[in-house]
Design an enzyme around this catalytic site. Structure first.
Site, PDB file in Angstrom:
ATOM      1  N   PHE A 137       0.863  -1.183   0.000  1.00  0.00           N
ATOM      2  CA  PHE A 137       0.000   0.000   0.000  1.00  0.00           C
ATOM      3  C   PHE A 137       0.896   1.228   0.000  1.00  0.00           C
ATOM      4  CE2 PHE A 137      -2.323   3.517   1.827  1.00  0.00           C
ATOM      5  CZ  PHE A 137      -3.486   3.493   1.070  1.00  0.00           C
ATOM      6  N   ASP A 222       9.367   2.619   1.612  1.00  0.00           N
ATOM      7  CA  ASP A 222       8.203   3.374   2.085  1.00  0.00           C
ATOM      8  C   ASP A 222       8.049   3.117   3.587  1.00  0.00           C
ATOM      9  OD1 ASP A 222       5.734   4.347   2.828  1.00  0.00           O
ATOM     10  OD2 ASP A 222       4.685   3.647   1.030  1.00  0.00           O
ATOM     11  N   LYS A 253       2.715   9.704   8.187  1.00  0.00           N
ATOM     12  CA  LYS A 253       1.938   9.308   9.377  1.00  0.00           C
ATOM     13  C   LYS A 253       2.479   9.818  10.726  1.00  0.00           C
ATOM     14  CE  LYS A 253      -0.937   5.656   7.601  1.00  0.00           C
ATOM     15  NZ  LYS A 253      -0.609   5.031   6.319  1.00  0.00           N
TER      16      LYS A 253
END
Ligand SMILES: *Cc1c(COP(=O)(O)O)cnc(C)c1O
Length: 409
Positions: A137, A222, A253
């Site tokens: 993702f 990532d 995040k």
């Protein structure tokens, strides 16, 4: 007059696009790892805004940093720089172990934008092919979506930017077979978050580094979910023994602790690939977001939260694994995934909420926890004490029996 007022849920449904389904709660307040809903009900937040609220809710260091920066200088255009912007870039390069001059940072407002910047950066190699993993993702914008494997997310929006090869995650041989001299980059999550906290086998990232080097491709990691202390280390890829040095790292995040900010970090020569005119942003790197991120990093250091996350994470994993209805527990620090013996993760999330705990179900069999790094031992003890009862009300003996029958069939 006895007209009934519409509920928040009804007002939400009438005014917000239905991209997320109905909200589970209307939350009004938070403190530490606890939040309260509009009815005054209290919950232990074991999801932390999906690995975002590193310092929990209302941490004074974050509140002070944002407040005083906004009072001093809230926004400038990217024709100018600010002190927090430069300090945060230097800090991130220090945390990555390369230091100022060893890499360059581009700031964004989100994870998907950090990945868009990195995707464009890879095109500046003169190559277009990117190798990514199944189960990945990387975000919802068109570029990041092209690099995301989930068919249900991709299909409605095709055609997406092409020249992407998907390989099974954790399989170094499959990766080696897919990378060629035309490959611009290999993109991997060091731990796959949205897949349900999937940890690759020992040595996988080192193998990815080696195959990228062999073909002159960039290694892009990532760390949007796994970075910024989440795993008990600053970055999931900085393993004590099997650590690698990537060319590109993306974070978001947890970086701002709830204030929106992301970053695309190019290490060594990769930091020079984007040049004037190649990319831009209005809000990315604004001083308030950078001040927030600096406060997050300094507080993680001052409060020794990497060690705290390591210790509490181990305690959580051990406690969760003790129940026979949990077939596997994975993860590091406070990024935790577990597999259930039956596909009832939605029922488990609902039962946990009923018991006063917020958790998440990335797949029908999987539960994910990504609580604030300031979670307390009392919070952990309370959750572990409730855990068997949560599974009882969600699964019971019946669900286990059905699952056993299903597996025989
Ligand atoms: C959440 C996530 C993203 C996307 O971040 P947004 O801020 O939602 O755009 C990208 N990559 C990973 C690994 C993520 O977990």
């Amino acid at each position: 007059m006895s007209t009934t007022e519409p509920t928040w849920g009804e007002r939400y449904a009438a005014s917000l696009m239905n991209t997320f389904g109905p909200p589970k709660l209307v939350l009004v307040r938070g403190e530490g790892a606890h939040v309260w809903d509009a009815d005054g009900q209290e919950y232990v937040d074991l999801l932390g805004g999906i690995a975002v609220n590193a310092l929990g809710h209302g941490h004074p260091a974050l509140v002070d940093a944002v407040t005083s920066q906004l009072q001093t200088l809230g926004h400038v255009s990217n024709f100018f720089t600010t002190v927090p912007q430069v300090e945060l870039a230097e800090k991130l390069l220090d945390l990555l172990g390369v230091g100022a001059g060893g890499g360059k940072v581009f700031f964004t407002n989100s994870g998907t934008e950090a990945n868009e910047a990195a995707f464009k950066l890879t095109r500046r190699t003169g190559r277009t092919h990117v190798v990514v993993a199944e189960g990945s993702f990387h975000g919802r914008t068109m570029g990041a979506l092209a690099l995301t494997s989930k068919e249900a997310y991709r299909a409605p929006f095709e055609p997406l930017p092409g020249d992407v090869t998907f390989v099974p995650y954790g399989d170094a041989d499959a990766l080696a077979a897919a990378v060629t001299d035309e490959t611009a980059a290999v993109l991997l999550e060091p731990v796959q978050g949205e897949a349900g906290v999937v940890v690759p086998p020992e040595g996988y990232l080192a193998a990815a580094r080696a195959v990228a080097d062999e073909h002159g491709a960039l290694l892009w990691l990532d760390e949007v979910q796994s970075g910024m202390g989440r795993t008990g280390r600053w970055f999931a890829h900085t393993q004590p023994e099997s650590g690698v040095t990537p060319d590109v790292v993306t974070v978001a995040k947890g970086l701002g602790g709830g204030f929106p900010i992301g970053a695309c970090i190019g290490i060594g020569a990769a930091g020079e690939l984007l040049q004037p005119g190649n990319h831009g942003t209005t809000f990315g790197g604004n001083p308030v977001a950078c001040a927030a991120a600096l406060a997050v990093v300094r507080t993680i250091e001052d409060e020794d939260l990497l060690e705290h996350a390591t210790v509490l994470g181990q305690k959580l994993r051990d406690g969760l694994a003790a129940d026979p209805r949990v077939t596997e527990v994975r993860g590091e620090g406070l990024l935790i995934g577990l597999d259930l013996s039956a596909g009832v993760s939605a029922e488990v999330v609902a039962a946990a909420q009923e018991a006063g705990f917020i958790i998440n179900n990335p797949t029908p069999h999987r539960i994910r926890l990504a609580p604030p790094l300031v979670l307390t031992e009392d919070d952990v003890n309370a959750f572990l004490a409730s855990w068997p009862g949560i599974l009882d009300s969600a699964m019971g003996e019946q669900a286990m029996g059905e699952q056993a029958m299903g597996e025989q069939a």
